[in-house]
Structure formats: structure tokens, C-alpha cells
Design a protein around this motif. Structure first.
Motif, PDB file in Angstrom:
ATOM      1  N   PRO A 118       0.817  -1.241  -0.013  1.00  0.00           N
ATOM      2  CA  PRO A 118      -0.042  -0.095  -0.117  1.00  0.00           C
ATOM      3  C   PRO A 118       0.783   1.362  -0.145  1.00  0.00           C
ATOM      4  O   PRO A 118       0.563   2.346  -0.710  1.00  0.00           O
ATOM      5  CB  PRO A 118      -0.882  -0.128   1.260  1.00  0.00           C
ATOM      6  N   ILE A 119       1.809   1.427   0.859  1.00  0.00           N
ATOM      7  CA  ILE A 119       2.423   2.572   0.935  1.00  0.00           C
ATOM      8  C   ILE A 119       3.419   2.763  -0.232  1.00  0.00           C
ATOM      9  O   ILE A 119       3.511   3.989  -0.693  1.00  0.00           O
ATOM     10  CB  ILE A 119       3.454   2.927   2.422  1.00  0.00           C
ATOM     11  N   ALA A 120       3.908   1.788  -0.697  1.00  0.00           N
ATOM     12  CA  ALA A 120       4.925   2.147  -1.801  1.00  0.00           C
ATOM     13  C   ALA A 120       3.957   2.428  -3.131  1.00  0.00           C
ATOM     14  O   ALA A 120       4.503   3.302  -3.931  1.00  0.00           O
ATOM     15  CB  ALA A 120       5.785   0.668  -2.035  1.00  0.00           C
ATOM     16  N   THR A 121       2.822   1.883  -3.238  1.00  0.00           N
ATOM     17  CA  THR A 121       2.131   2.010  -4.337  1.00  0.00           C
ATOM     18  C   THR A 121       1.674   3.289  -4.284  1.00  0.00           C
ATOM     19  O   THR A 121       1.669   4.207  -5.381  1.00  0.00           O
ATOM     20  CB  THR A 121       0.677   1.172  -4.131  1.00  0.00           C
ATOM     21  N   ILE A 122       1.083   3.826  -3.178  1.00  0.00           N
ATOM     22  CA  ILE A 122       0.602   5.619  -3.162  1.00  0.00           C
ATOM     23  C   ILE A 122       1.784   6.430  -3.202  1.00  0.00           C
ATOM     24  O   ILE A 122       1.629   7.577  -3.922  1.00  0.00           O
ATOM     25  CB  ILE A 122      -0.043   5.757  -1.932  1.00  0.00           C
ATOM     26  N   ASP A 123       3.079   6.219  -2.905  1.00  0.00           N
ATOM     27  CA  ASP A 123       4.349   6.793  -3.055  1.00  0.00           C
ATOM     28  C   ASP A 123       4.553   6.967  -4.554  1.00  0.00           C
ATOM     29  O   ASP A 123       4.423   8.210  -4.876  1.00  0.00           O
ATOM     30  CB  ASP A 123       5.709   6.313  -2.301  1.00  0.00           C
ATOM     31  N   THR A 124       4.479   5.791  -5.250  1.00  0.00           N
ATOM     32  CA  THR A 124       4.689   6.046  -6.857  1.00  0.00           C
ATOM     33  C   THR A 124       3.681   7.048  -7.475  1.00  0.00           C
ATOM     34  O   THR A 124       3.976   7.609  -8.398  1.00  0.00           O
ATOM     35  CB  THR A 124       4.705   4.630  -7.189  1.00  0.00           C
ATOM     36  N   TYR A 125       2.326   6.588  -6.984  1.00  0.00           N
ATOM     37  CA  TYR A 125       1.302   7.335  -7.709  1.00  0.00           C
ATOM     38  C   TYR A 125       1.131   8.746  -7.548  1.00  0.00           C
ATOM     39  O   TYR A 125       0.912   9.339  -8.387  1.00  0.00           O
ATOM     40  CB  TYR A 125      -0.127   6.796  -7.080  1.00  0.00           C
ATOM     41  N   ILE A 126       1.713   9.113  -6.219  1.00  0.00           N
ATOM     42  CA  ILE A 126       1.699  10.520  -5.931  1.00  0.00           C
ATOM     43  C   ILE A 126       2.854  11.168  -6.811  1.00  0.00           C
ATOM     44  O   ILE A 126       2.629  12.329  -7.219  1.00  0.00           O
ATOM     45  CB  ILE A 126       1.804  10.866  -4.517  1.00  0.00           C
ATOM     46  N   VAL A 127       3.919  10.521  -6.701  1.00  0.00           N
ATOM     47  CA  VAL A 127       5.244  11.215  -7.328  1.00  0.00           C
ATOM     48  C   VAL A 127       4.774  11.241  -8.974  1.00  0.00           C
ATOM     49  O   VAL A 127       4.813  12.330  -9.529  1.00  0.00           O
ATOM     50  CB  VAL A 127       6.662  10.209  -7.430  1.00  0.00           C
ATOM     51  N   GLU A 128       4.047  10.329  -9.464  1.00  0.00           N
ATOM     52  CA  GLU A 128       3.857  10.300 -10.987  1.00  0.00           C
ATOM     53  C   GLU A 128       2.726  11.421 -11.361  1.00  0.00           C
ATOM     54  O   GLU A 128       2.560  11.978 -12.286  1.00  0.00           O
ATOM     55  CB  GLU A 128       3.020   8.852 -11.409  1.00  0.00           C
ATOM     56  N   THR A 129       1.635  11.360 -10.254  1.00  0.00           N
ATOM     57  CA  THR A 129       0.715  12.729 -10.222  1.00  0.00           C
ATOM     58  C   THR A 129       1.477  13.941 -10.372  1.00  0.00           C
ATOM     59  O   THR A 129       0.933  14.790 -11.056  1.00  0.00           O
ATOM     60  CB  THR A 129      -0.226  12.590  -9.197  1.00  0.00           C
ATOM     61  N   ILE A 130       2.352  14.233  -9.527  1.00  0.00           N
ATOM     62  CA  ILE A 130       3.321  15.446  -9.622  1.00  0.00           C
ATOM     63  C   ILE A 130       3.860  15.761 -10.895  1.00  0.00           C
ATOM     64  O   ILE A 130       3.631  16.662 -11.474  1.00  0.00           O
ATOM     65  CB  ILE A 130       4.134  15.614  -8.367  1.00  0.00           C
ATOM     66  N   ILE A 131       4.445  14.742 -11.655  1.00  0.00           N
ATOM     67  CA  ILE A 131       5.182  14.861 -12.684  1.00  0.00           C
ATOM     68  C   ILE A 131       4.101  15.131 -13.683  1.00  0.00           C
ATOM     69  O   ILE A 131       4.541  16.301 -14.680  1.00  0.00           O
ATOM     70  CB  ILE A 131       5.877  13.384 -13.019  1.00  0.00           C
ATOM     71  N   ILE A 132       3.226  14.518 -13.885  1.00  0.00           N
ATOM     72  CA  ILE A 132       2.123  14.813 -14.909  1.00  0.00           C
ATOM     73  C   ILE A 132       1.686  16.235 -14.632  1.00  0.00           C
ATOM     74  O   ILE A 132       1.433  17.167 -15.782  1.00  0.00           O
ATOM     75  CB  ILE A 132       0.957  13.668 -14.969  1.00  0.00           C
ATOM     76  N   HIS A 133       1.251  16.608 -13.430  1.00  0.00           N
ATOM     77  CA  HIS A 133       0.693  17.810 -13.154  1.00  0.00           C
ATOM     78  C   HIS A 133       1.432  19.058 -13.803  1.00  0.00           C
ATOM     79  O   HIS A 133       0.895  20.157 -14.419  1.00  0.00           O
ATOM     80  CB  HIS A 133       0.359  18.011 -11.520  1.00  0.00           C
ATOM     81  N   TYR A 134       3.071  19.216 -13.385  1.00  0.00           N
ATOM     82  CA  TYR A 134       3.627  20.090 -13.792  1.00  0.00           C
ATOM     83  C   TYR A 134       4.250  19.879 -15.003  1.00  0.00           C
ATOM     84  O   TYR A 134       5.265  20.440 -15.672  1.00  0.00           O
ATOM     85  CB  TYR A 134       4.782  20.137 -12.815  1.00  0.00           C
ATOM     86  N   LYS A 135       4.038  18.657 -15.784  1.00  0.00           N
ATOM     87  CA  LYS A 135       4.361  18.573 -17.216  1.00  0.00           C
ATOM     88  C   LYS A 135       5.706  18.250 -17.388  1.00  0.00           C
ATOM     89  O   LYS A 135       6.638  18.766 -18.272  1.00  0.00           O
ATOM     90  CB  LYS A 135       3.882  19.588 -18.004  1.00  0.00           C
ATOM     91  N   PHE A 136       6.550  17.833 -16.233  1.00  0.00           N
ATOM     92  CA  PHE A 136       7.859  17.765 -16.104  1.00  0.00           C
ATOM     93  C   PHE A 136       8.025  16.340 -17.246  1.00  0.00           C
ATOM     94  O   PHE A 136       7.435  15.246 -16.929  1.00  0.00           O
ATOM     95  CB  PHE A 136       8.543  17.195 -14.849  1.00  0.00           C
ATOM     96  N   ARG A 137       9.294  16.341 -17.978  1.00  0.00           N
ATOM     97  CA  ARG A 137       9.697  15.320 -18.780  1.00  0.00           C
ATOM     98  C   ARG A 137       9.924  14.037 -17.798  1.00  0.00           C
ATOM     99  O   ARG A 137       9.745  12.905 -17.885  1.00  0.00           O
ATOM    100  CB  ARG A 137      10.632  15.459 -19.702  1.00  0.00           C
TER     101      ARG A 137
END
Length: 489
Positions: A289-308
Motif C-alpha cells: 500500500p505505502i509504496a504504491t501510493i508513493d509512486t502514484y503521487i510522484v507520477e501525479t506530480i510529474i504529470i501535473h507540472y508536465k515534467f519530462r
């Protein structure tokens, strides 16, 4: 739960008087204080009198003066508002009640009322008030004992001795060879190095654990359920072996759940440094659970800010902080708010912008939804989690912002330009993502500030040119900030 919840109503007002004086530069009119506190004149006079009596032993460190019109505060350079809070907390009946409960595990009403020198009815009232605040931790004082899940009880005591009661006194009075060996065992079994500040946190946790380990009626039902995805975790297995071996030395029988408690604590708080935590992430189950949400939030931040992509070390830092946030949300309930939530959020908005705060709310909604946490109003754990999300987003924003080189090229006599250059630089310090300096022809700039339009368009190369209408005017400053945002966008 707030620090003020350990104080009485009149004590909260008195602390608030100190706080308002600090926020207003050490001086505030009597009428403004009356309006802010929304009390009668007699009440404020009584509070000021009580404050004078309370701080008389600290006359060389702190002094409040009222001249009939203004209330003013002076404090020594090494004395702060935190010391004022501690002064009041040290005299708090509720703090003494919790400390007694920790030391003795249980009490009788008559025994504790005599110890605290209050009536039985007053003690019942204090317990009732405390229970209303302890509810968010999932624990309750009943029949002279603290009831609830063992993890929640230890976590509450850890917060209590970290932020309310004097942890230095706790360590000095309770620390012994056994605690030292336990901390050394953590480093040895896990092959990690624990830094001084983290070691102090671990000392407090181990002292609390030593105090609680022999308690007979411990509840673990929620913890057992939460730990199901982690029973094969490499870190947990190391902790399990360490705990069982360590306590067997002292002929203390412990349940396997004792290891589960330490596992949750070590991941929720910055005990492991970033390097050691990173080594663990390479081995942990990424579907847990914790590792899954860690990864999901990091990916959400990357997508939100349009970082490559993010720099490797920044991504590593993000996982480190996010795992602490998410472990606390996953395992624990409640928190003690050591900062003024509304004030911090207001300052964060001013510093980072509304969009960032709004995005932090979105991230919190995502993580609480994934963990099945109900967003209850005044949930301190969620409030603190939101502030940590905001801080993390600020870190990412600052580290990913391109630094725009700004050159100032004023066409005036040198005696003016040197002074005005410095004034412009000082006035632009609050704009993020820029480096401002006097123009040098040998350097390349993204933006040039000048007071005369250049004769030739290519004079400054490809730099954007802004011609100042009136040096240091708010009109120009507003336009410069807009241009910086455009160029950095």
C-alpha cells in the motif's frame, strides 16, 4: 489536537496575548487586543495581572508592560514564544495527568486527585475534556487506564513527549544501558547509521516502548490487519529478529506485534537517513500500500507540472518525504499541531501561490481515498499531512524552476546607477527563479531592465528587454513579475 488543548481557557487567552504581541512587532493597542480576544475590559486586566505574576521569576528574560494605551513585550534574545508555551504547559493539570498515567499505567480517582491537589469533580472534568481530544488518536482514558490500540497509545505518548512534556527530562530520568543497547541494536541489525536528532527521537520511542512492553492488556487487531502486506518485507523481517532476540536477553516475553510497532514507527518518522531509506526502497514490495501510493503521487506530480523527468536525487528525496507522510496516514491516527494551521496555510499561499495549495489538497484527497480514510473536519493528522504536501511541492517547484538571468543596465550617471541597481535587486528578491545583477556585456541574459530603449534591437542579443517607466514603481514591478513568469513558464 492542539497544544492549547492542554491548557485552561484563561491560560489560552494569556498565551494568545503573547502570540498577538509577537505577531504585531511586540506592541499592540489595548483596544485592539480587546477586540481580538472578544472579552470584557475586566477580563483583559485580570489576564495581564495573571501574566505579570506568572512571569515574575523570568523578569530578566521576558517582560510585558501596559502604559494605559499600549501593551508591549520585550524578550531576551534566547527566549521565545516556545518558552512561554512551555511555562504554561509545565503548570498544566492535564499535562501532569498524562505524565502520571504514563509513569504508573493506571490510577484511582482519589489517588490522582490528591496527587494533583484538585477535587474529584475537577479531575473527572479534566478527563472528560482530554477524552474529547484523544478521540482523534483512537484512545480513551477509562477506569484509570488508557484504552485503545497499542500503536495508537505509544504514538500518542511519543507526540506528547516530543511536543508537550519535556523530552530532555524524560530521557535523563529514564534512559539507561538497556535503552542505549536497544538503539545500538537497531543500527547493527539494520546496518544503518542514525544521526543525533533521529537518535533522540528513537530514544523517546524506546523509552515509551520499554514502559509499555510489560503492560498485559494490549490490543493489536487493527495493526495486525494493516501489517498483512508487510509480513515478508525485508525491513520488517530484520526488525522482527532484532526485537525477539533483544527482549529474550532480559527474559521478557514479547508478541510478534512488538516488532510490528517498531516497523511502523521507523518508517513513519525520519529515523533512517535518506541514503539508508533509499537502500530499503530498492528491496521493498512496490505493490504494498505505502509504496504504491508513493509512486502514484510522484507520477501525479510529474504529470501535473508536465515534467519530462525529474533529476534522480530530487525524485529520491520526494520518495523519502512522501513515504513518511503516507506511512503516518496508513498506520496512525491523530496528531498534535505544533504550528498554527490556519496561519501556516495563509503564509504558504502567500509564498507559493493558491494553485500549489489547491494541488496539495488534491494529493491529500487521493491518498486518503486510497487508504480509505474519512476526511473528518479538524483531523490534525490530515492537516499536518496537507502542510507537508505543500512543503514538498514547494521544494519540487524551487528545484525544477529555471533560473532566469536578469541584467540591470541603467543609462544614468554612475553615482545614481550603483545605488539604484542595488535597490532594484533588493526589491526583486521576492521573485522566485531569478538571478539579478548589474548588466555585464560579457554575459548572456534572459531579461534586461533598462530606462532607455536600446538604439539597436540586437544590442542585448536574444534577451527580452523591459524599459522601466519609473524606477522602483509598483507598476514596473508588477510587469517584471509577469514577464518572469512567462519566460520561466
Amino acid at each position: 489536537m492542539k497544544i492549547e488543548h492542554f491548557l485552561e481557557k484563561n491560560e489560552i487567552r494569556e498565551v494568545t496575548i503573547f502570540k498577538q504581541l509577537v505577531l504585531n512587532g511586540g506592541k499592540i493597542s489595548y483596544t485592539d487586543m480587546l477586540d481580538y480576544l472578544a472579552v470584557a475590559k475586566a477580563s483583559l486586566d485580570k489576564d495581564l495581572e495573571s501574566i505579570s505574576f506568572r512571569i515574575q521569576s523570568l523578569a530578566d528574560q521576558v517582560h510585558i508592560n501596559y502604559d494605559g494605551q499600549y501593551i508591549s513585550l520585550t524578550m531576551g534574545d534566547e527566549f521565545s514564544l516556545q518558552h512561554i508555551y512551555q511555562l504554561y504547559l509545565n503548570q498544566s493539570v492535564k499535562v501532569k495527568l498524562i505524565s502520571f498515567l504514563f509513569e504508573h499505567q493506571e490510577f484511582s480517582i482519589i489517588q490522582l486527585a490528591q496527587k494533583l491537589m484538585i477535587s474529584d469533580s475537577s479531575l473527572f472534568r479534566k478527563i472528560k475534556e482530554l477524552n474529547s481530544y484523544l478521540k482523534e488518536f483512537g484512545i480513551k482514558i477509562r477506569n484509570g487506564q488508557l484504552h485503545g490500540e497499542e500503536l495508537n497509545i505509544r504514538y500518542f505518548y511519543f507526540q506528547f513527549y516530543s511536543y508537550i512534556e519535556d523530552k530532555e527530562a524524560l530521557i535523563a530520568s529514564h534512559s539507561d544501558k538497556q535503552i542505549t543497547q536497544m538503539v545500538q541494536a537497531v543500527e547493527s541489525f539494520l546496518h544503518v547509521t542514525i544521526e543525533p536528532e533521529s537518535r533522540q527521537r528513537l530514544d523517546v520511542w524506546m523509552l515509551i516502548s520499554k514502559n509499555r512492553v510489560k503492560h498485559k492488556e494490549k490490543k493489536y487487531s487493527r495493526l495486525r490487519e494493516q501489517m498483512q502486506p508487510y509480513l515478508e518485507d525485508t525491513l520488517y523481517q530484520k526488525i522482527r529478529i532484532m526485537v525477539l532476540r533483544y527482549f529474550s536477553r532480559y527474559s521478557i516475553e514479547v508478541d510478534e506485534e512488538e516488532a510490528m510497532l517498531h516497523f511502523a514507527f521507523l518508517l513513519a518518522f525520519p529515523i533512517l537517513n535518506e541514503h539508508d531509506f533509499h537502500e530499503y526502497t530498492l528491496e521493498r514490495d512496490r505493490r504494498a500500500p505505502i509504496a504504491t501510493i508513493d509512486t502514484y503521487i510522484v507520477e501525479t506530480i510529474i504529470i501535473h507540472y508536465k515534467f519530462r523527468r525529474l533529476p534522480y536525487m530530487l525524485e529520491r528525496e520526494m520518495f523519502y518525504h512522501l513515504s513518511h507522510i503516507h506511512t503516518k496516514l496508513y498506520f496512525f491516527q491523530g496528531d498534535i499541531e505544533i504550528y498554527d494551521y490556519e496561519e501556516i496555510i495563509a503564509k504558504e499561499k502567500q509564498f507559493t501561490g493558491r494553485n500549489l495549495v489547491s494541488f496539495a489538497h488534491t494529493l491529500l484527497e487521493v491518498s486518503t481515498s486510497k487508504f480509505g480514510i474519512k476526511n473528518i473536519e479538524d483531523n490534525s493528522l490530515l492537516k499536518v499531512g496537507l502542510m507537508k504536501y505543500i512543503s514538498l511541492l514547494a521544494i519540487v517547484t524551487f528545484k525544477m524552476t529555471n533560473i532566469l538571468q536578469v541584467g540591470i543596465d541603467l543609462k544614468m550617471e554612475t553615482i545614481y546607477t550603483e545605488t539604484l541597481d542595488q535597490l532594484l535587486i533588493l526589491n526583486m528578491r521576492h521573485i522566485n527563479g531569478i538571478h539579478v545583477e548589474a548588466y555585464q556585456s560579457s554575459k548572456t541574459y534572459g531579461l534586461i531592465l533598462t530606462n532607455q530603449q536600446p538604439a539597436q534591437k540586437a544590442h542585448y542579443g536574444e534577451a527580452k528587454v523591459y524599459v522601466l517607466s519609473e524606477i522602483l514603481s509598483s507598476f514596473d514591478m508588477k510587469n517584471i513579475q509577469r514577464i518572469v513568469q512567462q519566460l520561466n513558464g
